[in-house]
Scaffold this motif. Structure first.
Motif, mmCIF file in Angstrom:
data_model
loop_
_atom_site.group_PDB
_atom_site.id
_atom_site.type_symbol
_atom_site.label_atom_id
_atom_site.label_comp_id
_atom_site.label_asym_id
_atom_site.label_seq_id
_atom_site.Cartn_x
_atom_site.Cartn_y
_atom_site.Cartn_z
ATOM 1 N N ALA A 196 -0.508 -8.590 -19.642
ATOM 2 C CA ALA A 196 -0.824 -8.042 -18.316
ATOM 3 C C ALA A 196 -0.291 -6.647 -18.224
ATOM 4 C CB ALA A 196 -0.499 -8.886 -17.369
ATOM 5 N N LEU A 197 1.158 -6.478 -18.473
ATOM 6 C CA LEU A 197 1.684 -5.238 -18.288
ATOM 7 C C LEU A 197 0.940 -4.127 -19.436
ATOM 8 C CD1 LEU A 197 5.388 -6.602 -17.967
ATOM 9 C CD2 LEU A 197 3.905 -5.447 -16.196
ATOM 10 N N GLN A 198 0.473 -4.699 -20.350
ATOM 11 C CA GLN A 198 0.102 -3.660 -21.381
ATOM 12 C C GLN A 198 -1.460 -3.309 -20.799
ATOM 13 O OE1 GLN A 198 0.111 -6.103 -24.592
ATOM 14 N NE2 GLN A 198 1.890 -5.163 -25.775
ATOM 15 N N VAL A 199 -2.130 -4.312 -20.181
ATOM 16 C CA VAL A 199 -3.299 -3.792 -19.615
ATOM 17 C C VAL A 199 -3.174 -2.920 -18.693
ATOM 18 C CG1 VAL A 199 -5.332 -4.808 -18.195
ATOM 19 C CG2 VAL A 199 -4.637 -5.936 -20.528
ATOM 20 N N LEU A 200 -2.315 -3.004 -17.471
ATOM 21 C CA LEU A 200 -1.874 -2.339 -16.338
ATOM 22 C C LEU A 200 -1.675 -1.233 -17.013
ATOM 23 C CD1 LEU A 200 -0.079 -4.367 -13.512
ATOM 24 C CD2 LEU A 200 -2.584 -3.095 -13.594
ATOM 25 N N HIS A 201 -0.707 -0.846 -17.864
ATOM 26 C CA HIS A 201 -0.274 0.466 -18.221
ATOM 27 C C HIS A 201 -1.255 1.342 -18.719
ATOM 28 C CE1 HIS A 201 1.911 3.222 -21.209
ATOM 29 N NE2 HIS A 201 2.876 3.175 -20.041
ATOM 30 N N ALA A 202 -2.137 0.665 -19.372
ATOM 31 C CA ALA A 202 -3.446 1.531 -20.221
ATOM 32 C C ALA A 202 -4.216 1.909 -18.872
ATOM 33 C CB ALA A 202 -4.127 0.647 -20.992
ATOM 34 N N GLU A 203 -4.304 1.052 -18.071
ATOM 35 C CA GLU A 203 -5.275 1.457 -16.861
ATOM 36 C C GLU A 203 -4.865 2.357 -16.116
ATOM 37 O OE1 GLU A 203 -8.161 -0.469 -16.752
ATOM 38 O OE2 GLU A 203 -8.904 0.418 -14.870
ATOM 39 N N LEU A 204 -3.478 2.298 -15.801
ATOM 40 C CA LEU A 204 -2.892 3.415 -15.295
ATOM 41 C C LEU A 204 -2.875 4.872 -15.847
ATOM 42 C CD1 LEU A 204 0.002 1.324 -13.436
ATOM 43 C CD2 LEU A 204 -1.980 2.410 -12.298
ATOM 44 N N ILE A 233 0.864 -1.148 -0.090
ATOM 45 C CA ILE A 233 -0.068 -0.130 -0.015
ATOM 46 C C ILE A 233 0.976 1.308 0.098
ATOM 47 C CG2 ILE A 233 -1.873 1.065 1.154
ATOM 48 C CD1 ILE A 233 -2.807 -1.658 2.268
ATOM 49 N N GLY A 234 0.780 2.114 -1.086
ATOM 50 C CA GLY A 234 1.650 3.002 -1.082
ATOM 51 C C GLY A 234 2.884 2.711 -1.747
ATOM 52 N N MET A 235 3.167 1.688 -1.964
ATOM 53 C CA MET A 235 4.631 1.396 -2.570
ATOM 54 C C MET A 235 4.644 1.014 -3.915
ATOM 55 S SD MET A 235 6.408 2.051 0.075
ATOM 56 C CE MET A 235 7.983 1.393 -0.244
ATOM 57 N N ALA A 236 3.362 0.673 -4.337
ATOM 58 C CA ALA A 236 3.218 0.262 -5.789
ATOM 59 C C ALA A 236 2.012 0.754 -6.478
ATOM 60 C CB ALA A 236 3.188 -1.201 -5.956
ATOM 61 N N ASP A 237 2.182 0.992 -7.832
ATOM 62 C CA ASP A 237 1.214 1.375 -8.580
ATOM 63 C C ASP A 237 0.026 0.461 -8.923
ATOM 64 O OD1 ASP A 237 1.857 4.154 -8.220
ATOM 65 O OD2 ASP A 237 3.608 3.750 -9.574
ATOM 66 N N GLY A 238 0.610 -0.739 -9.359
ATOM 67 C CA GLY A 238 -0.285 -1.748 -9.893
ATOM 68 C C GLY A 238 0.484 -3.229 -9.556
ATOM 69 N N LEU A 239 -0.219 -4.394 -9.934
ATOM 70 C CA LEU A 239 0.129 -5.500 -9.491
ATOM 71 C C LEU A 239 -0.214 -6.625 -10.649
ATOM 72 C CD1 LEU A 239 0.685 -6.802 -6.663
ATOM 73 C CD2 LEU A 239 -1.490 -6.882 -6.418
ATOM 74 N N VAL A 240 0.764 -7.563 -10.897
ATOM 75 C CA VAL A 240 0.416 -8.498 -11.840
ATOM 76 C C VAL A 240 0.623 -9.988 -10.805
ATOM 77 C CG1 VAL A 240 1.397 -9.952 -13.634
ATOM 78 C CG2 VAL A 240 1.500 -7.606 -13.825
ATOM 79 N N LEU A 241 -0.415 -10.516 -10.829
ATOM 80 C CA LEU A 241 -0.297 -11.893 -9.897
ATOM 81 C C LEU A 241 -0.506 -13.128 -10.378
ATOM 82 C CD1 LEU A 241 -2.676 -11.643 -6.886
ATOM 83 C CD2 LEU A 241 -3.035 -10.469 -8.956
ATOM 84 N N ASN A 242 0.410 -13.962 -10.062
ATOM 85 C CA ASN A 242 0.008 -15.513 -10.400
ATOM 86 C C ASN A 242 0.149 -16.117 -8.999
ATOM 87 O OD1 ASN A 242 -0.124 -18.005 -11.342
ATOM 88 N ND2 ASN A 242 1.224 -17.839 -13.049
#
Ligand code: DQA
Length: 151
Positions: free
Chosen positions: A138-146, A68-77
């Motif tokens: 996943a990184l592309q989706v997160l990038h677009a979302e952010l 919390i406060g240390m990352a902007d997004g998450l990819v998880l498996n």
């Protein structure tokens, strides 16, 4: 110019055994090689990535709490935890970060118990069955979302 987005890539139980697992489902890359590919995809998108792999559910949860406060997004498996860990689901909800779930194998076309994901509905997207390419997506989706959230 705002800094690069910070993306945490979290691998759960048994993902450290990649390279020794059924290549039909998981390919032949080791976790280290997979992370190398992910780092390259991230660099193309100007994303900062950090990695965690653990076989301890408590460590996975504590790591999520610490983001919390240390990352902007998450990819998880989360590996097999994806299918039943309500504790990880709660921790993900508390972290409240944009997240994308990835599975190397096509979990929706495998055994019944793998078709359920308890984290799926908290994620912006769930990508499965695309191997290493799934992480790029996943990184592309997160990038677009952010970018959408920043605009
Ligand atoms: C996995 C799928 C899970 O069902 C399994 O337990 C894993 C790996 C995947 O990446 O395809 O450990 O998450």
């Amino acid at each position: 110019m705002p800094g690069a987005y910070r993306i945490e890539v979290m691998h759960g139980v048994n993902l450290n055994m990649l390279g020794r697992r059924d290549p039909e489902h998981y390919g032949t890359l080791t976790l280290m090689q997979l992370e190398q590919h992910i780092s390259e995809f991230a660099a193309e998108l100007d994303l900062e990535v950090r990695f965690l792999q653990t076989n301890a559910e408590s460590e996975f949860i504590e790591h999520l709490q610490g983001l919390i406060g240390m990352a902007d997004g998450l990819v998880l498996n989360p590996g097999a935890w994806s299918h039943y860990s309500w504790a990880i689901r709660d921790a993900l909800e508390i972290a409240a970060l944009p997240a994308v779930e990835v599975h190397l194998s096509d979990v929706k076309a495998r055994e019944e118990w793998r078709r359920v994901s308890v984290v799926e509905e908290l994620c912006v997207a769930s990508i499965c069955g695309k191997g290493v390419e799934g992480y790029k997506e996943a990184l592309q989706v997160l990038h677009a979302e952010l970018e959408k959230a920043r605009a």
